[in-house]
Scaffold this motif. Structure first.
Motif, short mmCIF file in Angstrom:
data_model
loop_
_atom_site.label_atom_id
_atom_site.label_comp_id
_atom_site.label_asym_id
_atom_site.label_seq_id
_atom_site.Cartn_x
_atom_site.Cartn_y
_atom_site.Cartn_z
N SER A 173 0.29 -6.70 -31.35
CA SER A 173 -0.36 -8.54 -29.93
C SER A 173 -0.44 -9.73 -30.98
O SER A 173 -0.77 -10.73 -30.54
CB SER A 173 -1.05 -7.84 -29.48
OG SER A 173 -2.39 -7.49 -30.65
N ASN A 202 -3.41 -9.78 -32.69
CA ASN A 202 -4.42 -10.26 -32.20
C ASN A 202 -5.36 -9.03 -32.80
O ASN A 202 -5.19 -8.09 -31.71
CB ASN A 202 -4.80 -10.85 -30.76
CG ASN A 202 -5.69 -11.21 -31.22
OD1 ASN A 202 -6.90 -11.09 -31.29
ND2 ASN A 202 -5.50 -12.26 -29.32
N PHE A 210 -1.49 -1.75 -31.31
CA PHE A 210 -1.52 -2.71 -30.47
C PHE A 210 -2.13 -3.61 -31.45
O PHE A 210 -1.24 -4.97 -31.06
CB PHE A 210 -2.98 -2.59 -29.77
CG PHE A 210 -3.17 -4.01 -28.82
CD1 PHE A 210 -2.72 -3.76 -27.19
CD2 PHE A 210 -3.63 -4.43 -29.05
CE1 PHE A 210 -3.18 -4.75 -26.26
CE2 PHE A 210 -4.87 -5.17 -28.09
CZ PHE A 210 -4.08 -5.16 -26.75
N GLN A 217 -2.42 -8.01 -21.91
CA GLN A 217 -2.83 -7.28 -23.16
C GLN A 217 -4.02 -6.83 -23.40
O GLN A 217 -4.15 -4.92 -23.55
CB GLN A 217 -2.53 -7.30 -24.37
CG GLN A 217 -1.25 -8.67 -24.55
CD GLN A 217 -1.65 -9.49 -25.43
OE1 GLN A 217 -2.81 -10.80 -26.44
NE2 GLN A 217 -0.18 -9.73 -26.40
#
Length: 230
Positions: A228, A230, A224, A93
């Protein structure tokens, strides 16, 4: 006697509003106390490296990061849970994000050109506004360049912390961790929340010749973060 959490059972809209109140409160008192110790005139500030560094540290630590911790306190939750920080980073990632940002650099350069053309066309009848934008851009560039001109490994390490690590940490906690996350709960539509957050993220820098490239960067980081988690 254990106190009942102040924000317990409050809506996400109320929590976001409360967060902005915290930011305004902290920003006001931070600016007030800074005025006693640091030059508030940008031209004078640029000439003093120490004041520049203190200015950056205080702005990011107190205006961007501290409000996140204050909100975390009132919500009675850990900061990592509040902002959606998952410590189990996936190397793929991170690599994907880095490669994405690098690969779009030619497009970013082109958007800089489009951004400038847009400003000159829209504000063609308001040369004072163009001059103001140019002055703000010049001051910001001079501010950064003055720091980068400092030689030696010691100054290099300080610049990495002040110009890369601290801004990245503060802005991601503030914009993606709080604003984008709360907006997604409020308006349900994650794409709209990412767009609004990216617009605010770009505008708050007050460098309008780089508004569009920064907006695109904000969108990339926003998506993102959303996908993700995160």
């Amino acid at each position: 006697m254990k106190l009942k959490p102040f924000l317990l059972n409050k809506s996400q809209g109320f929590k976001l509003t409360f967060f902005f109140v915290i930011v305004l409160f902290v920003a006001f008192f931070t600016s007030f106390f800074m005025s006693f110790f640091i030059e508030d005139d940008m031209n004078k500030l640029i000439s003093n490296i120490f004041d520049q560094r203190v200015h950056i540290i205080i702005n990011f630590l107190f205006i961007l990061i501290l409000p996140v911790y204050i909100l975390s306190f009132f919500e009675r939750t850990r900061v990592s849970d509040l902002v959606g920080l998952n410590r189990s980073f996936i190397n793929k990632q991170v690599l994907f994000l880095i490669m994405s940002i690098i690969s779009i650099q030619p497009f970013i350069v082109y958007t800089l050109y489009l951004n400038s053309e847009f400003i000159f066309s829209v504000f063609s009848q308001l040369p004072e506004m163009i001059s103001l934008f140019e002055k703000m851009e010049e001051q910001a560039n001079t501010f950064i360049q003055n720091l980068l001109n400092q030689e030696g490994y010691y100054n290099l390490a300080i610049n990495i912390v002040l110009l890369a690590i601290l801004p990245a940490l503060g802005e991601e906690l503030f914009f993606r961790g709080i604003i984008q996350k709360k907006l997604t709960y409020i308006i349900i539509n994650p794409h709209l929340s990412i767009l609004i957050t990216s617009i605010v993220f770009s505008a708050i820098h007050l460098q309008f010749f780089g508004f569009l490239p920064r907006l695109i960067l904000g969108l990339i980081l926003g998506y993102f973060f959303y996908y993700s988690e995160n």
